[in-house]
Design an enzyme around this catalytic site. Structure first.
Site, PDB file in Angstrom:
ATOM      1  N   HIS A 131      -3.636 141.689  24.920  1.00 18.79           N
ATOM      2  CA  HIS A 131      -2.252 141.717  24.451  1.00 18.79           C
ATOM      3  C   HIS A 131      -2.300 141.323  22.977  1.00 18.79           C
ATOM      4  O   HIS A 131      -2.672 140.198  22.658  1.00 18.79           O
ATOM      5  CB  HIS A 131      -1.366 140.756  25.231  1.00 18.79           C
ATOM      6  CG  HIS A 131      -1.349 140.996  26.701  1.00 18.79           C
ATOM      7  ND1 HIS A 131      -2.274 140.441  27.561  1.00 18.79           N
ATOM      8  CD2 HIS A 131      -0.523 141.757  27.461  1.00 18.79           C
ATOM      9  CE1 HIS A 131      -2.007 140.828  28.805  1.00 18.79           C
ATOM     10  NE2 HIS A 131      -0.942 141.624  28.765  1.00 18.79           N
ATOM     11  N   SER A 186       4.626 148.490  23.644  1.00 20.84           N
ATOM     12  CA  SER A 186       4.988 147.094  23.863  1.00 20.84           C
ATOM     13  C   SER A 186       4.608 146.654  25.273  1.00 20.84           C
ATOM     14  O   SER A 186       4.487 147.473  26.189  1.00 20.84           O
ATOM     15  CB  SER A 186       6.497 146.892  23.690  1.00 20.84           C
ATOM     16  OG  SER A 186       7.206 147.363  24.828  1.00 20.84           O
ATOM     17  N   ASP A 187       4.425 145.352  25.435  1.00 21.79           N
ATOM     18  CA  ASP A 187       4.368 144.810  26.785  1.00 21.79           C
ATOM     19  C   ASP A 187       5.748 144.971  27.403  1.00 21.79           C
ATOM     20  O   ASP A 187       6.735 145.232  26.712  1.00 21.79           O
ATOM     21  CB  ASP A 187       3.954 143.340  26.745  1.00 21.79           C
ATOM     22  CG  ASP A 187       3.248 142.902  28.020  1.00 21.79           C
ATOM     23  OD1 ASP A 187       3.455 143.551  29.072  1.00 21.79           O
ATOM     24  OD2 ASP A 187       2.486 141.921  27.974  1.00 21.79           O
ATOM     25  N   TRP A 188       5.834 144.826  28.709  1.00 24.53           N
ATOM     26  CA  TRP A 188       7.060 145.145  29.441  1.00 24.53           C
ATOM     27  C   TRP A 188       8.178 144.152  29.099  1.00 24.53           C
ATOM     28  O   TRP A 188       8.096 142.973  29.419  1.00 24.53           O
ATOM     29  CB  TRP A 188       6.765 145.153  30.937  1.00 24.53           C
ATOM     30  CG  TRP A 188       6.368 146.494  31.475  1.00 24.53           C
ATOM     31  CD1 TRP A 188       6.901 147.140  32.568  1.00 24.53           C
ATOM     32  CD2 TRP A 188       5.368 147.394  30.959  1.00 24.53           C
ATOM     33  NE1 TRP A 188       6.291 148.364  32.737  1.00 24.53           N
ATOM     34  CE2 TRP A 188       5.355 148.553  31.775  1.00 24.53           C
ATOM     35  CE3 TRP A 188       4.493 147.352  29.882  1.00 24.53           C
ATOM     36  CZ2 TRP A 188       4.501 149.630  31.545  1.00 24.53           C
ATOM     37  CZ3 TRP A 188       3.645 148.413  29.655  1.00 24.53           C
ATOM     38  CH2 TRP A 188       3.659 149.543  30.481  1.00 24.53           C
TER      39      TRP A 188
END
Length: 210
Positions: free
Chosen positions: A66, A143-145
Protein backbone atom coordinates in the site's frame (compact mmCIF):
# COMPACT_ATOMS: atom_id res chain seq x y z
CA UNK A 1 4.49 -18.63 -6.19
CA UNK A 2 3.75 -15.77 -8.58
CA UNK A 3 3.38 -18.13 -11.52
CA UNK A 4 1.01 -20.39 -9.56
CA UNK A 5 -1.12 -17.41 -8.54
CA UNK A 6 -1.16 -16.24 -12.14
CA UNK A 7 -2.33 -19.62 -13.39
CA UNK A 8 -5.13 -19.68 -10.82
CA UNK A 9 -6.22 -16.15 -11.71
CA UNK A 10 -6.40 -16.98 -15.41
CA UNK A 11 -8.47 -20.06 -14.63
CA UNK A 12 -10.90 -17.84 -12.70
CA UNK A 13 -10.93 -15.09 -15.38
CA UNK A 14 -9.25 -12.60 -13.03
CA UNK A 15 -7.02 -10.06 -14.71
CA UNK A 16 -5.61 -8.07 -11.79
CA UNK A 17 -4.55 -9.52 -8.43
CA UNK A 18 -4.52 -7.10 -5.50
CA UNK A 19 -0.98 -7.70 -4.31
CA UNK A 20 1.74 -7.95 -3.32
CA UNK A 21 1.63 -5.94 -0.11
CA UNK A 22 5.18 -4.87 0.70
CA UNK A 23 4.98 -2.39 3.55
CA UNK A 24 7.54 -3.08 6.25
CA UNK A 25 6.55 -5.23 9.22
CA UNK A 26 7.03 -2.81 12.08
CA UNK A 27 4.96 -4.38 14.86
CA UNK A 28 3.78 -7.93 15.64
CA UNK A 29 0.29 -6.45 16.01
CA UNK A 30 0.11 -5.38 12.35
CA UNK A 31 -3.09 -6.67 10.79
CA UNK A 32 -1.44 -6.96 7.37
CA UNK A 33 1.67 -8.82 8.54
CA UNK A 34 0.29 -12.07 7.09
CA UNK A 35 0.71 -10.70 3.57
CA UNK A 36 3.75 -8.45 3.95
CA UNK A 37 7.16 -9.96 3.27
CA UNK A 38 9.63 -8.60 5.78
CA UNK A 39 10.78 -5.92 8.20
CA UNK A 40 13.75 -5.32 5.88
CA UNK A 41 13.26 -3.19 2.74
CA UNK A 42 15.90 -5.02 0.70
CA UNK A 43 14.43 -8.46 1.39
CA UNK A 44 10.88 -7.23 0.81
CA UNK A 45 11.87 -5.67 -2.50
CA UNK A 46 13.75 -8.70 -3.80
CA UNK A 47 10.99 -11.15 -2.88
CA UNK A 48 8.22 -8.94 -4.25
CA UNK A 49 10.07 -8.34 -7.52
CA UNK A 50 10.21 -12.09 -8.19
CA UNK A 51 6.56 -12.46 -7.12
CA UNK A 52 5.39 -9.76 -9.55
CA UNK A 53 7.49 -11.10 -12.40
CA UNK A 54 6.03 -14.57 -11.89
CA UNK A 55 2.47 -13.34 -11.70
CA UNK A 56 2.71 -11.07 -14.73
CA UNK A 57 4.41 -13.77 -16.80
CA UNK A 58 0.91 -15.27 -16.89
CA UNK A 59 -0.59 -12.00 -18.20
CA UNK A 60 -2.15 -11.19 -14.85
CA UNK A 61 -1.45 -7.74 -13.47
CA UNK A 62 -0.09 -7.07 -10.00
CA UNK A 63 -1.29 -4.25 -7.75
CA UNK A 64 1.69 -3.20 -5.64
CA UNK A 65 0.48 -1.89 -2.28
CA UNK A 66 0.00 0.00 0.00
CA UNK A 67 1.86 3.04 -1.32
CA UNK A 68 3.16 4.23 1.09
CA UNK A 69 4.12 4.12 4.77
CA UNK A 70 1.05 2.13 5.79
CA UNK A 71 2.98 0.29 8.48
CA UNK A 72 0.95 0.34 11.69
CA UNK A 73 -2.39 -0.97 12.85
CA UNK A 74 -3.33 1.83 15.25
CA UNK A 75 -5.40 4.36 13.28
CA UNK A 76 -4.12 2.75 10.07
CA UNK A 77 -6.89 4.23 7.92
CA UNK A 78 -6.23 7.88 8.71
CA UNK A 79 -2.96 8.38 10.60
CA UNK A 80 -0.38 10.83 9.26
CA UNK A 81 3.04 9.22 8.93
CA UNK A 82 5.31 12.19 9.59
CA UNK A 83 8.75 11.36 8.31
CA UNK A 84 11.81 13.05 6.82
CA UNK A 85 12.64 12.45 3.16
CA UNK A 86 15.86 10.49 3.71
CA UNK A 87 14.18 7.96 6.00
CA UNK A 88 11.20 7.81 3.69
CA UNK A 89 13.35 6.99 0.67
CA UNK A 90 15.86 4.67 2.32
CA UNK A 91 13.36 2.63 4.35
CA UNK A 92 9.72 3.00 3.36
CA UNK A 93 10.02 3.59 -0.40
CA UNK A 94 13.01 1.39 -1.12
CA UNK A 95 11.13 -1.87 -1.74
CA UNK A 96 8.52 -0.08 -3.87
CA UNK A 97 11.25 1.47 -6.02
CA UNK A 98 12.88 -1.91 -6.63
CA UNK A 99 9.64 -3.58 -7.70
CA UNK A 100 8.49 -0.68 -9.89
CA UNK A 101 11.80 -0.30 -11.72
CA UNK A 102 12.63 -4.00 -12.07
CA UNK A 103 9.27 -5.77 -12.41
CA UNK A 104 7.01 -3.06 -13.88
CA UNK A 105 3.74 -3.87 -12.07
CA UNK A 106 0.58 -3.08 -14.02
CA UNK A 107 -0.92 -1.15 -11.11
CA UNK A 108 0.11 0.48 -7.85
CA UNK A 109 -2.39 0.98 -5.01
CA UNK A 110 -2.24 4.10 -2.87
CA UNK A 111 -2.60 3.78 0.90
CA UNK A 112 -5.25 5.06 3.31
CA UNK A 113 -2.95 7.13 5.50
CA UNK A 114 -1.53 10.59 5.18
CA UNK A 115 2.17 11.29 4.68
CA UNK A 116 3.33 14.47 6.37
CA UNK A 117 -0.27 15.65 6.53
CA UNK A 118 -1.33 14.82 2.96
CA UNK A 119 -3.40 11.76 2.06
CA UNK A 120 -1.38 9.27 0.01
CA UNK A 121 -4.09 9.27 -2.67
CA UNK A 122 -3.71 13.06 -3.00
CA UNK A 123 0.07 13.28 -2.65
CA UNK A 124 1.43 14.79 -5.86
CA UNK A 125 5.07 14.45 -4.82
CA UNK A 126 4.63 10.76 -4.02
CA UNK A 127 2.40 9.72 -6.92
CA UNK A 128 3.67 11.89 -9.75
CA UNK A 129 7.08 13.29 -8.95
CA UNK A 130 8.55 10.13 -7.41
CA UNK A 131 6.53 7.16 -8.71
CA UNK A 132 6.00 8.33 -12.28
CA UNK A 133 8.68 10.91 -13.03
CA UNK A 134 11.59 9.41 -11.09
CA UNK A 135 10.84 5.68 -11.25
CA UNK A 136 9.12 5.63 -14.64
CA UNK A 137 5.87 3.95 -13.58
CA UNK A 138 3.49 3.83 -16.54
CA UNK A 139 0.62 1.75 -15.20
CA UNK A 140 -2.61 2.56 -13.36
CA UNK A 141 -2.61 4.22 -9.96
CA UNK A 142 -5.58 2.88 -8.01
CA UNK A 143 -6.81 3.82 -4.56
CA UNK A 144 -7.34 1.45 -1.68
CA UNK A 145 -11.03 0.80 -1.05
CA UNK A 146 -12.65 4.00 0.23
CA UNK A 147 -9.28 5.76 0.62
CA UNK A 148 -10.04 8.88 -1.44
CA UNK A 149 -11.16 11.88 0.60
CA UNK A 150 -11.12 14.39 -2.27
CA UNK A 151 -11.58 13.02 -5.79
CA UNK A 152 -10.51 16.22 -7.52
CA UNK A 153 -7.32 16.49 -5.48
CA UNK A 154 -6.59 12.81 -6.11
CA UNK A 155 -6.82 13.10 -9.90
CA UNK A 156 -4.75 16.29 -9.80
CA UNK A 157 -2.10 14.40 -7.82
CA UNK A 158 -1.96 11.57 -10.34
CA UNK A 159 -4.48 8.97 -9.16
CA UNK A 160 -6.24 7.22 -12.03
CA UNK A 161 -8.91 5.00 -10.49
CA UNK A 162 -10.96 5.46 -7.32
CA UNK A 163 -12.21 2.23 -5.78
CA UNK A 164 -14.57 0.61 -5.17
CA UNK A 165 -16.96 2.69 -7.31
CA UNK A 166 -19.28 3.64 -8.77
CA UNK A 167 -18.84 7.14 -7.38
CA UNK A 168 -21.54 9.39 -8.76
CA UNK A 169 -20.75 12.21 -6.34
CA UNK A 170 -17.07 12.07 -7.22
CA UNK A 171 -17.91 12.07 -10.93
CA UNK A 172 -19.99 15.19 -10.48
CA UNK A 173 -17.21 16.87 -8.52
CA UNK A 174 -14.71 16.10 -11.28
CA UNK A 175 -17.02 17.47 -13.97
CA UNK A 176 -17.64 20.63 -11.96
CA UNK A 177 -13.92 21.12 -11.29
CA UNK A 178 -13.15 20.83 -15.00
CA UNK A 179 -15.96 23.21 -15.90
CA UNK A 180 -14.84 25.93 -13.49
CA UNK A 181 -11.16 25.58 -14.34
CA UNK A 182 -9.92 24.01 -11.12
CA UNK A 183 -8.89 20.76 -12.81
CA UNK A 184 -7.09 20.33 -16.12
CA UNK A 185 -9.30 18.14 -18.38
CA UNK A 186 -6.13 16.58 -19.77
CA UNK A 187 -5.54 14.94 -16.39
CA UNK A 188 -8.98 13.33 -16.45
CA UNK A 189 -8.46 12.12 -20.00
CA UNK A 190 -5.03 10.77 -19.07
CA UNK A 191 -6.46 8.78 -16.16
CA UNK A 192 -9.21 7.35 -18.35
CA UNK A 193 -6.68 6.40 -21.03
CA UNK A 194 -4.55 4.54 -18.50
CA UNK A 195 -7.51 2.55 -17.23
CA UNK A 196 -8.58 1.70 -20.77
CA UNK A 197 -5.04 0.59 -21.59
CA UNK A 198 -5.08 -1.71 -18.57
CA UNK A 199 -8.30 -3.37 -19.70
CA UNK A 200 -6.91 -3.83 -23.19
CA UNK A 201 -3.64 -5.20 -21.84
CA UNK A 202 -5.51 -7.76 -19.77
CA UNK A 203 -7.13 -9.05 -22.95
CA UNK A 204 -10.44 -9.78 -21.25
CA UNK A 205 -13.97 -8.54 -21.96
CA UNK A 206 -14.25 -7.49 -18.32
CA UNK A 207 -11.84 -7.20 -15.42
CA UNK A 208 -12.52 -8.96 -12.17
CA UNK A 209 -10.46 -8.39 -9.07
CA UNK A 210 -9.29 -10.73 -6.30
Amino acid sequence: MGEALGDECRAMNIAVLLGPGINLKRSPLGGRNFEYFSEDPLLAGVLATAWVRGLQSRNVGASLKHFAVNNQETDRLRVSADIDERTLREMYLSAFKRVVTQARPWTVMSAYNKINGVYASQHHWLLTEVLRNEWGFEGVLVSDWGAVADRVAAVAAGLDLTMPGPDDTGDEELAKAVADGRLDPALVAQAADRVRALVEKAGAPHVRRL
